[in-house]
Every structure is written in structure tokens, then in C-alpha cells.
Design a protein around this motif. Structure first.
Motif, PDB file in Angstrom:
ATOM      1  N   GLY A 104       0.778  -1.231   0.000  1.00  0.00           N
ATOM      2  CA  GLY A 104       0.000   0.000   0.000  1.00  0.00           C
ATOM      3  C   GLY A 104       0.806   1.275   0.000  1.00  0.00           C
ATOM      4  O   GLY A 104       0.241   2.368  -0.103  1.00  0.00           O
ATOM      5  N   GLY A 105       2.118   1.162   0.130  1.00  0.00           N
ATOM      6  CA  GLY A 105       2.933   2.373   0.087  1.00  0.00           C
ATOM      7  C   GLY A 105       2.998   2.944  -1.318  1.00  0.00           C
ATOM      8  O   GLY A 105       2.524   2.337  -2.282  1.00  0.00           O
ATOM      9  N   GLY A 106       3.573   4.125  -1.411  1.00  0.00           N
ATOM     10  CA  GLY A 106       3.705   4.756  -2.715  1.00  0.00           C
ATOM     11  C   GLY A 106       3.979   6.225  -2.585  1.00  0.00           C
ATOM     12  O   GLY A 106       4.345   6.719  -1.511  1.00  0.00           O
ATOM     13  N   LEU A 107       3.786   6.923  -3.685  1.00  0.00           N
ATOM     14  CA  LEU A 107       4.014   8.362  -3.747  1.00  0.00           C
ATOM     15  C   LEU A 107       2.672   9.086  -3.683  1.00  0.00           C
ATOM     16  O   LEU A 107       1.741   8.738  -4.418  1.00  0.00           O
ATOM     17  CB  LEU A 107       4.732   8.709  -5.046  1.00  0.00           C
ATOM     18  N   VAL A 108       2.583  10.071  -2.806  1.00  0.00           N
ATOM     19  CA  VAL A 108       1.344  10.830  -2.652  1.00  0.00           C
ATOM     20  C   VAL A 108       1.694  12.298  -2.442  1.00  0.00           C
ATOM     21  O   VAL A 108       2.768  12.618  -1.916  1.00  0.00           O
ATOM     22  CB  VAL A 108       0.519  10.266  -1.471  1.00  0.00           C
ATOM     23  N   GLN A 109       0.802  13.165  -2.855  1.00  0.00           N
ATOM     24  CA  GLN A 109       1.013  14.595  -2.640  1.00  0.00           C
ATOM     25  C   GLN A 109       0.681  14.967  -1.205  1.00  0.00           C
ATOM     26  O   GLN A 109      -0.161  14.322  -0.559  1.00  0.00           O
ATOM     27  CB  GLN A 109       0.125  15.404  -3.583  1.00  0.00           C
ATOM     28  N   ALA A 110       1.329  16.005  -0.719  1.00  0.00           N
ATOM     29  CA  ALA A 110       1.024  16.495   0.629  1.00  0.00           C
ATOM     30  C   ALA A 110      -0.474  16.784   0.749  1.00  0.00           C
ATOM     31  O   ALA A 110      -1.078  17.338  -0.181  1.00  0.00           O
ATOM     32  CB  ALA A 110       1.839  17.740   0.926  1.00  0.00           C
ATOM     33  N   THR A 149      -5.163  -9.372   9.321  1.00  0.00           N
ATOM     34  CA  THR A 149      -4.832  -8.290   8.398  1.00  0.00           C
ATOM     35  C   THR A 149      -4.880  -6.978   9.162  1.00  0.00           C
ATOM     36  O   THR A 149      -5.850  -6.687   9.851  1.00  0.00           O
ATOM     37  CB  THR A 149      -5.826  -8.229   7.228  1.00  0.00           C
ATOM     38  N   LEU A 150      -3.820  -6.216   9.033  1.00  0.00           N
ATOM     39  CA  LEU A 150      -3.683  -4.949   9.750  1.00  0.00           C
ATOM     40  C   LEU A 150      -3.668  -3.815   8.743  1.00  0.00           C
ATOM     41  O   LEU A 150      -3.090  -3.953   7.669  1.00  0.00           O
ATOM     42  CB  LEU A 150      -2.381  -4.954  10.547  1.00  0.00           C
ATOM     43  N   TYR A 151      -4.296  -2.705   9.123  1.00  0.00           N
ATOM     44  CA  TYR A 151      -4.322  -1.536   8.258  1.00  0.00           C
ATOM     45  C   TYR A 151      -3.812  -0.307   8.993  1.00  0.00           C
ATOM     46  O   TYR A 151      -3.877  -0.219  10.211  1.00  0.00           O
ATOM     47  CB  TYR A 151      -5.750  -1.252   7.782  1.00  0.00           C
ATOM     48  N   LEU A 152      -3.338   0.632   8.215  1.00  0.00           N
ATOM     49  CA  LEU A 152      -3.024   1.960   8.737  1.00  0.00           C
ATOM     50  C   LEU A 152      -3.549   2.975   7.731  1.00  0.00           C
ATOM     51  O   LEU A 152      -3.016   3.080   6.630  1.00  0.00           O
ATOM     52  CB  LEU A 152      -1.525   2.149   8.961  1.00  0.00           C
ATOM     53  N   GLN A 153      -4.602   3.657   8.109  1.00  0.00           N
ATOM     54  CA  GLN A 153      -5.144   4.725   7.282  1.00  0.00           C
ATOM     55  C   GLN A 153      -4.429   6.012   7.651  1.00  0.00           C
ATOM     56  O   GLN A 153      -4.450   6.423   8.814  1.00  0.00           O
ATOM     57  CB  GLN A 153      -6.647   4.867   7.511  1.00  0.00           C
ATOM     58  N   MET A 154      -3.797   6.616   6.666  1.00  0.00           N
ATOM     59  CA  MET A 154      -3.011   7.831   6.899  1.00  0.00           C
ATOM     60  C   MET A 154      -3.633   8.971   6.109  1.00  0.00           C
ATOM     61  O   MET A 154      -3.731   8.900   4.880  1.00  0.00           O
ATOM     62  CB  MET A 154      -1.562   7.615   6.473  1.00  0.00           C
ATOM     63  N   ASN A 155      -4.059  10.000   6.819  1.00  0.00           N
ATOM     64  CA  ASN A 155      -4.685  11.167   6.193  1.00  0.00           C
ATOM     65  C   ASN A 155      -3.836  12.412   6.426  1.00  0.00           C
ATOM     66  O   ASN A 155      -2.974  12.433   7.309  1.00  0.00           O
ATOM     67  CB  ASN A 155      -6.080  11.382   6.772  1.00  0.00           C
ATOM     68  N   SER A 156      -4.105  13.430   5.644  1.00  0.00           N
ATOM     69  CA  SER A 156      -3.396  14.714   5.781  1.00  0.00           C
ATOM     70  C   SER A 156      -1.887  14.506   5.824  1.00  0.00           C
ATOM     71  O   SER A 156      -1.192  15.036   6.697  1.00  0.00           O
ATOM     72  CB  SER A 156      -3.863  15.442   7.047  1.00  0.00           C
ATOM     73  N   LEU A 157      -1.398  13.738   4.878  1.00  0.00           N
ATOM     74  CA  LEU A 157       0.019  13.392   4.871  1.00  0.00           C
ATOM     75  C   LEU A 157       0.885  14.616   4.606  1.00  0.00           C
ATOM     76  O   LEU A 157       0.507  15.529   3.864  1.00  0.00           O
ATOM     77  CB  LEU A 157       0.287  12.302   3.844  1.00  0.00           C
ATOM     78  N   ARG A 158       2.044  14.589   5.252  1.00  0.00           N
ATOM     79  CA  ARG A 158       3.011  15.685   5.164  1.00  0.00           C
ATOM     80  C   ARG A 158       4.327  15.146   4.628  1.00  0.00           C
ATOM     81  O   ARG A 158       4.605  13.944   4.785  1.00  0.00           O
ATOM     82  CB  ARG A 158       3.243  16.270   6.559  1.00  0.00           C
ATOM     83  N   PRO A 159       5.143  15.991   4.041  1.00  0.00           N
ATOM     84  CA  PRO A 159       6.448  15.504   3.560  1.00  0.00           C
ATOM     85  C   PRO A 159       7.258  14.808   4.656  1.00  0.00           C
ATOM     86  O   PRO A 159       7.972  13.837   4.365  1.00  0.00           O
ATOM     87  CB  PRO A 159       7.132  16.786   3.078  1.00  0.00           C
TER      88      PRO A 159
END
Length: 116
Positions: A8-14, A77-87
Motif C-alpha cells: 500500500g505504500g507509494g508516492l502521494v502529494q502532501a 490483516t492490519l491496516y493503517l489509514q493515513m490522512n493529511s500526509l506531510r512531507p
């Protein structure tokens, strides 16, 4: 032994979001708790959040309100929902499983890159 595979990792905009997954296999019946850690370049690995088999979750203060840990169905199965991501969230994110025998197992990690 417990095997863990993150995805699920990858590149995302701030400001964007990502959901990481961790699939556990093997002797999963020995798992007492699972958690997420991360390691940024040049920094030590830090704890993000954990969840027990009871469902109770804990978070490091830095991530409260932005990240949510949860378990899926099956509960291995474990999840991590990450919102409002920062650099500064750019890091390799690792899944960890702690067993009732006080042994820890780690996944290989998944890279998260947040572009500014």
C-alpha cells in the motif's frame, strides 16, 4: 513463526491519504498485538500505533487524529489509514507482530513518499 507482508505504500502529494496493509501468516494464533512503525532516512525507527487482539488501539501522540490503525477480516490483516500526509511522513513503514511468547516479528517494510 509469523510472516508479515506490507503493501500500500507509494508516492502521494502532501495533504493526501494512503492506506497501508499488512497480511500476517504462519502461527498467527500466537499474535497478541500488532503495530506500525516507521523509519525515515537518517532517523531511528519510531512507533506509530498498535492494536491488541481485544481491539484496543494506542497511538503515538504525533499521529493521533491523522492516522488510524485497524484490523480487517480475518483479523490477521492490519491496516493503517493515513490522512493529511506531510512531507515529513516520508519513511519506510513497518508492520510488527508481538506474540504471547514475547517475540516480535517484522515485515520487510513499505515505502511511503509524500511530495510537497
Amino acid at each position: 513463526q509469523v510472516q508479515l507482508v506490507e503493501s500500500g505504500g507509494g508516492l502521494v502529494q502532501a495533504g493526501g491519504s494512503l492506506r497501508l496493509s499488512c497480511a500476517a501468516s504462519g502461527r498467527t494464533f500466537n499474535i497478541a498485538a500488532m503495530g506500525w512503525y516507521r523509519q525515515a532516512p537518517g532517523k531511528e525507527r519510531e512507533w506509530v500505533a498498535s492494536i491488541r487482539t481485544s481491539g484496543s488501539a494506542e497511538y503515538a501522540d504525533s499521529f493521533k487524529g491523522r492516522f488510524t490503525i485497524s484490523r480487517g477480516n480475518p483479523k490477521t490483516t492490519l491496516y493503517l489509514q493515513m490522512n493529511s500526509l506531510r512531507p515529513e511522513d516520508t519513511a519506510v513503514y513497518y508492520c510488527k507482530a508481538g506474540t504471547v511468547y514475547r517475540t516480535d516479528h517484522w515485515g520487510q517494510g513499505t515505502q511511503v513518499t509524500v511530495a510537497s
